[in-house]
Motif scaffolding. Structure first.
Motif, PDB file in Angstrom:
ATOM      1  N   LEU A  65     -10.423  17.704   5.366  1.00 50.04           N
ATOM      2  CA  LEU A  65     -10.391  19.009   4.705  1.00 50.04           C
ATOM      3  C   LEU A  65     -11.792  19.430   4.278  1.00 50.04           C
ATOM      4  N   VAL A  66     -12.511  18.543   3.607  1.00 53.46           N
ATOM      5  CA  VAL A  66     -13.856  18.886   3.148  1.00 53.46           C
ATOM      6  C   VAL A  66     -14.760  19.214   4.331  1.00 53.46           C
ATOM      7  N   LYS A  67     -14.660  18.438   5.386  1.00 52.44           N
ATOM      8  CA  LYS A  67     -15.481  18.688   6.574  1.00 52.44           C
ATOM      9  C   LYS A  67     -15.235  20.082   7.126  1.00 52.44           C
ATOM     10  N   ASP A  68     -13.986  20.514   7.102  1.00 51.33           N
ATOM     11  CA  ASP A  68     -13.643  21.840   7.631  1.00 51.33           C
ATOM     12  C   ASP A  68     -14.131  22.967   6.723  1.00 51.33           C
ATOM     13  N   ARG A  69     -14.324  22.667   5.411  1.00 54.59           N
ATOM     14  CA  ARG A  69     -14.672  23.727   4.452  1.00 54.59           C
ATOM     15  C   ARG A  69     -16.174  23.794   4.141  1.00 54.59           C
ATOM     16  N   LEU A  70     -16.977  22.936   4.742  1.00 53.58           N
ATOM     17  CA  LEU A  70     -18.413  22.937   4.445  1.00 53.58           C
ATOM     18  C   LEU A  70     -19.047  24.305   4.653  1.00 53.58           C
ATOM     19  N   LYS A  71     -18.555  25.046   5.624  1.00 55.20           N
ATOM     20  CA  LYS A  71     -19.138  26.339   5.965  1.00 55.20           C
ATOM     21  C   LYS A  71     -18.892  27.409   4.907  1.00 55.20           C
TER      22      LYS A  71
ATOM     23  N   ASP B 183     -23.937  26.812 -11.964  1.00 54.84           N
ATOM     24  CA  ASP B 183     -23.491  26.776 -13.348  1.00 54.84           C
ATOM     25  C   ASP B 183     -21.991  26.487 -13.346  1.00 54.84           C
ATOM     26  N   GLY B 184     -21.380  26.524 -14.524  1.00 52.76           N
ATOM     27  CA  GLY B 184     -19.967  26.164 -14.611  1.00 52.76           C
ATOM     28  C   GLY B 184     -19.077  27.028 -13.750  1.00 52.76           C
ATOM     29  N   LYS B 185     -19.315  28.342 -13.776  1.00 50.75           N
ATOM     30  CA  LYS B 185     -18.460  29.244 -13.011  1.00 50.75           C
ATOM     31  C   LYS B 185     -18.664  29.049 -11.507  1.00 50.75           C
ATOM     32  N   ALA B 186     -19.928  28.910 -11.092  1.00 53.74           N
ATOM     33  CA  ALA B 186     -20.204  28.711  -9.672  1.00 53.74           C
ATOM     34  C   ALA B 186     -19.667  27.374  -9.188  1.00 53.74           C
ATOM     35  N   SER B 187     -19.678  26.354 -10.070  1.00 51.42           N
ATOM     36  CA  SER B 187     -19.110  25.057  -9.702  1.00 51.42           C
ATOM     37  C   SER B 187     -17.623  25.188  -9.413  1.00 51.42           C
ATOM     38  N   ALA B 188     -16.923  25.935 -10.263  1.00 46.13           N
ATOM     39  CA  ALA B 188     -15.492  26.156 -10.041  1.00 46.13           C
ATOM     40  C   ALA B 188     -15.265  26.910  -8.734  1.00 46.13           C
ATOM     41  N   GLU B 189     -16.150  27.877  -8.436  1.00 48.22           N
ATOM     42  CA  GLU B 189     -15.998  28.650  -7.209  1.00 48.22           C
ATOM     43  C   GLU B 189     -16.292  27.788  -5.979  1.00 48.22           C
ATOM     44  N   THR B 190     -17.217  26.830  -6.120  1.00 47.89           N
ATOM     45  CA  THR B 190     -17.517  25.921  -5.015  1.00 47.89           C
ATOM     46  C   THR B 190     -16.316  25.032  -4.715  1.00 47.89           C
ATOM     47  N   MET B 191     -15.679  24.517  -5.778  1.00 52.31           N
ATOM     48  CA  MET B 191     -14.468  23.718  -5.562  1.00 52.31           C
ATOM     49  C   MET B 191     -13.342  24.570  -4.984  1.00 52.31           C
ATOM     50  N   ALA B 192     -13.327  25.851  -5.346  1.00 58.38           N
ATOM     51  CA  ALA B 192     -12.298  26.739  -4.806  1.00 58.38           C
ATOM     52  C   ALA B 192     -12.424  26.892  -3.290  1.00 58.38           C
TER      53      ALA B 192
ATOM     54  N   GLY C 127     -10.225  28.711 -15.305  1.00 60.30           N
ATOM     55  CA  GLY C 127      -9.615  28.207 -14.082  1.00 60.30           C
ATOM     56  C   GLY C 127      -8.467  29.098 -13.652  1.00 60.30           C
ATOM     57  N   PRO C 128      -7.825  28.784 -12.554  1.00 61.58           N
ATOM     58  CA  PRO C 128      -6.743  29.632 -12.041  1.00 61.58           C
ATOM     59  C   PRO C 128      -5.474  29.494 -12.879  1.00 61.58           C
ATOM     60  N   PRO C 129      -4.714  30.580 -13.034  1.00 56.77           N
ATOM     61  CA  PRO C 129      -3.446  30.514 -13.767  1.00 56.77           C
ATOM     62  C   PRO C 129      -2.300  30.012 -12.903  1.00 56.77           C
ATOM     63  N   VAL C 130      -2.603  29.676 -11.653  1.00 57.74           N
ATOM     64  CA  VAL C 130      -1.587  29.185 -10.712  1.00 57.74           C
ATOM     65  C   VAL C 130      -1.991  27.788 -10.265  1.00 57.74           C
ATOM     66  N   PRO C 131      -1.050  27.009  -9.710  1.00 58.26           N
ATOM     67  CA  PRO C 131      -1.411  25.664  -9.247  1.00 58.26           C
ATOM     68  C   PRO C 131      -2.433  25.717  -8.116  1.00 58.26           C
ATOM     69  N   ILE C 132      -3.279  24.688  -8.049  1.00 63.50           N
ATOM     70  CA  ILE C 132      -4.197  24.545  -6.930  1.00 63.50           C
ATOM     71  C   ILE C 132      -3.886  23.221  -6.224  1.00 63.50           C
ATOM     72  N   TYR C 133      -4.247  23.154  -4.951  1.00 65.58           N
ATOM     73  CA  TYR C 133      -3.848  22.028  -4.107  1.00 65.58           C
ATOM     74  C   TYR C 133      -5.054  21.478  -3.345  1.00 65.58           C
ATOM     75  N   ALA C 134      -5.091  20.171  -3.198  1.00 63.17           N
ATOM     76  CA  ALA C 134      -6.115  19.493  -2.410  1.00 63.17           C
ATOM     77  C   ALA C 134      -5.430  18.849  -1.208  1.00 63.17           C
ATOM     78  N   ALA C 135      -5.684  19.390  -0.024  1.00 61.44           N
ATOM     79  CA  ALA C 135      -5.044  18.901   1.203  1.00 61.44           C
ATOM     80  C   ALA C 135      -3.527  18.854   1.056  1.00 61.44           C
ATOM     81  N   GLY C 136      -2.963  19.866   0.382  1.00 58.56           N
ATOM     82  CA  GLY C 136      -1.517  19.974   0.202  1.00 58.56           C
ATOM     83  C   GLY C 136      -0.976  19.312  -1.041  1.00 58.56           C
ATOM     84  N   ALA C 137      -1.803  18.548  -1.768  1.00 59.94           N
ATOM     85  CA  ALA C 137      -1.357  17.846  -2.973  1.00 59.94           C
ATOM     86  C   ALA C 137      -1.711  18.667  -4.217  1.00 59.94           C
TER      87      ALA C 137
END
Length: 510
Positions: free
Chosen positions: A46-52, A149-158, A395-405
Motif C-alpha cells: 500500500l505504501v509503495k503504491d501511495r508514494l506518488k 507541521d502537525g496539519k501537514a503530517s496528518a495530510e501526509t498520512m491521509a 483528525g477526520p470525524p469518520v473512521p480511517i483504514y490502513a490497507a482495509g483495517a
C-alpha cells in the motif's frame, strides 16, 4: 531543488542527540477489524503504491556549507523504501505500556539525514491492550518537523490511509524522477541568488505587518482587552529544565460527547477551551501531587495553523500564549478564565505570523544561534518562554483504514527541547479526542499517571458544572464577561449527558 523556509530550517538547526526534531503518532489497529490477509506485506504494498501522492516520501535534505543559506530538499537519487518501513514485534505481554515504550524509544532517535526524513514502524503482537483483540497491530510514524507541521503530517498520512474499508485505486501516473546530488559550488551559487529575492520580499512583509499592527491598535474594542501572557512571563516548573535523551510517552482517549456537553454550557466557549481546561486541571493535579505547583498560573503555547488549501508541506503556523489558570482551585472558574485568555490571545496573535518573521534573518545567523542555544543547553537555565506546548491536530470525524483495517485509536507526538520538556498533542478522531503526552524520564517518568490526572480533571469539570445553580452561572457570566447563556437553562445540555456525569462521579469516588 527547493529551499527550506527559515522556520523549517530552524528545526534542522535545533536538532541534537538529546532533542530529535521529529513529529509522529501511534495508530492502533484492532485485529478483529482487519480484513483477512492483513499483514506487513499488504501494508508495504500500500505504501509503495501511495508514494506518488506526497513529495515528502522521496525528498532528502542537502545542507549548504557554512550555512550560507537554508538547506534544500532534493528528490533522493538513492531512495529505498525498505529503509522507511521497519517491522517489529512487541515484547510480552504486548500491552499499552510496551507499545508506548516502543514509541518513546523510536522517537528518541535522530532520523538519518542521508535519507528522506521519515519512517513508519509496523508493530505486531498487541495482545493485552484493553478493548483491543489479541494479535492486533500498530503503526508508529515519524517524520522530521522540518518537512511538515502537525496539519501537514496528518495530510501526509491521509495520502496512505483511506476513509472506507475498500482500498482506493490510485490511477495517477508516477512522474517522479530522482535528482543528482548537487555539487558544493552549485548549492552555494543557488543560495546567493536567493539573497536579492528575500530583500525585495522583506519590504512588502514589513509594510504588511505595520499596517496590520496599526489597524489592530486602532480598534477601540482591542484597547479594552487585557493583553495575553508575554514570553518569559511563565513561572519556573519541573517541565522547564534541560531534557534527557530517554523519552517518555502515553496516550489517552476521551469521549468527544463529554467535552461537547461542557462546551454547550458555557456561551462562547470552544471545544479547544474545554480541552485546555482539562489539560490545565490535569497539570495542576499532577504538579500538586509532586509538591511542585507554582503559585503563578502556567502559560501554554498553542500553535495555530495558518496553512491554506494549497500550501503543501512545510511549516505554516502562528502561535498564541494562553494563561492556564492553574492557580485557580475551582474547575469551572478555571475554564472561564481560559476561555477569556484564548479570546485575548487570538486577537493579539494576528498581526505577526510566526512562519514569516524568521524568513529574513541571515541563514548563518539563525543556524549559529540555534546551535549555540542547543549545544550549551541554555534552554534549561533561563526563565521559561512558556511552560508547556498544547497543539491541536484535527483528525477526520469518520473512521480511517490502513490497507482495509480500521484504525481504532490515534495518539500524537511532537518534539521537546531544553527548557520546554512537555508537549501535549491533541487529536480528534471519530467521536473521540486523544491527548498524547511527550516528555522525558527526568521530568515526567510516569506519563500514564499524568493521563489519569487529565481524566480526573474532566470528571472534576463535569461535576462542577452539574452542581452549579443556573441562575448563579448566568450571573457570573454576565458580571465577569457581559454575556448570558444561550438558553434560560444552561444546564439542559449537560443533563442530557447523564451517562457521562455518572462516569465522572464514579471516577472521583474511586
Amino acid at each position: 531543488m527547493e529551499m527550506l523556509s527559515a522556520l523549517d530550517a530552524t528545526f534542522i538547526y535545533l536538532e541534537s542527540e538529546h532533542s530529535p526534531m521529529a513529529i509522529g503518532a501511534v495508530y492502533v489497529i484492532d485485529a478483529d477489524e482487519a480484513p483477512a490477509g492483513f499483514s506487513y506485506d499488504a501494508w508495504y504494498a500500500l505504501v509503495k503504491d501511495r508514494l506518488k501522492l506526497s513529495k515528502v516520501f522521496r525528498e532528502r535534505l542537502v545542507e549548504v556549507p557554512w550555512d550560507l543559506s537554508f538547506p534544500y530538499w532534493i528528490r533522493d537519487p538513492g531512495f529505498d523504501l525498505d529503509n522507511h518501513l521497519p517491522r517489529v514485534r512487541l515484547p510480552a505481554p504486548g500491552g499499552m505500556a510496551e507499545l508506548m515504550q516502543l514509541a518513546a524509544d523510536t522517537w528518541g532517535r535522530v532520523l538519518d539525514r542521508d535519507r528522506p526524513l521519515w519512517d513508519i514502524t509496523f508493530v505486531e503482537g498487541l495482545d493485552t491492550i484493553p478493548g483491543i483483540s489479541k494479535g492486533s497491530f500498530g503503526l508508529v510514524t515519524r517524520v522530521h518537523h522540518a518537512a511538515v507541521d502537525g496539519k501537514a503530517s496528518a495530510e501526509t498520512m491521509a495520502a496512505i490511509l483511506d476513509v472506507t474499508p475498500e482500498v482506493r485505486v490510485v490511477d495517477d501516473e508516477d512522474t517522479w524522477e530522482p535528482e543528482e546530488l548537487p555539487s558544493t559550488l552549485g548549492v552555494i551559487t543557488r543560495s546567493w541568488l536567493n539573497v536579492g529575492k528575500k530583500a525585495r520580499e522583506l519590504a512588502g512583509f514589513v509594510g504588511q505587518v505595520a499596517a496590520d499592527s496599526v489597524s489592530l491598535q486602532g480598534e477601540k474594542w482591542v484597547k479594552k482587552i487585557e493583553p495575553p501572557p508575554r514570553l518569559l512571563s511563565a513561572p519556573p516548573t519541573i517541565f522547564n529544565q534541560p531534557v534527557d535523551s530517554k523519552r517518555t510517552f502515553w496516550g489517552k482517549n476521551f469521549d468527544f460527547e463529554r467535552i461537547r456537553a461542557i462546551r454547550k454550557v458555557v456561551p462562547g466557549a470552544t471545544v479547544n477551551d474545554v480541552v485546555l481546561a482539562i489539560c490545565a486541571g490535569g497539570l495542576r493535579r499532577y504538579l500538586s501531587t509532586r509538591d511542585e505547583l507554582p503559585g503563578k498560573p502556567l502559560v501554554a503555547m498553542a500553535p495555530i495553523s495558518v496553512r491554506g488549501d494549497e500550501e503543501g508541506a512545510g511549516n505554516q503556523v502562528s502561535a498564541m500564549l494562553v494563561n492556564l489558570a492553574t492557580d485557580i482551585d475551582d474547575a469551572l472558574d478555571r475554564l472561564l478564565h481560559i476561555r477569556s485568555s484564548t479570546k485575548r490571545s487570538k486577537v493579539h496573535a494576528g498581526a505577526l505570523p510566526a512562519n514569516r518573521i524568521t524568513e529574513f534573518l541571515p541563514s548563518e545567523t539563525l543556524a549559529a544561534a540555534a546551535r549555540v542555544y542547543t549545544r550549551t543547553r541554555l534552554g534549561g537555565h533561563h526563565r521559561p518562554f512558556f511552560n508547556v506546548t498544547i497543539t491541536n491536530v484535527p483528525g477526520p470525524p469518520v473512521p480511517i483504514y490502513a490497507a482495509g483495517a480500521r484504525v481504532h485509536s490515534a495518539f500524537g507526538m511532537a518534539p521537546i527541547l531544553d527548557g520546554l520538556g512537555l508537549i501535549l498533542v491533541i487529536i480528534s478522531y471519530y467521536g473521540r479526542i486523544s491527548i498524547g503526552i511527550s516528555s522525558c524520564e527526568e521530568m515526567v517518568p510516569d506519563p500514564d499517571y499524568m493521563a489519569e490526572c487529565f481524566e480526573h480533571a474532566l470528571a472534576e469539570l463535569e461535576l462542577a458544572i452539574s452542581r452549579v445553580d443556573p441562575a448563579k452561572l448566568s450571573s457570573v457570566l454576565k458580571t465577569r464577561h457581559g454575556e448570558t447563556p444561550e438558553t434560560s437553562d444552561p444546564l439542559q445540555a449537560f443533563r442530557d449527558a447523564s451517562e457521562a456525569l455518572d462516569r465522572a462521579i464514579k471516577t472521583l469516588e474511586d
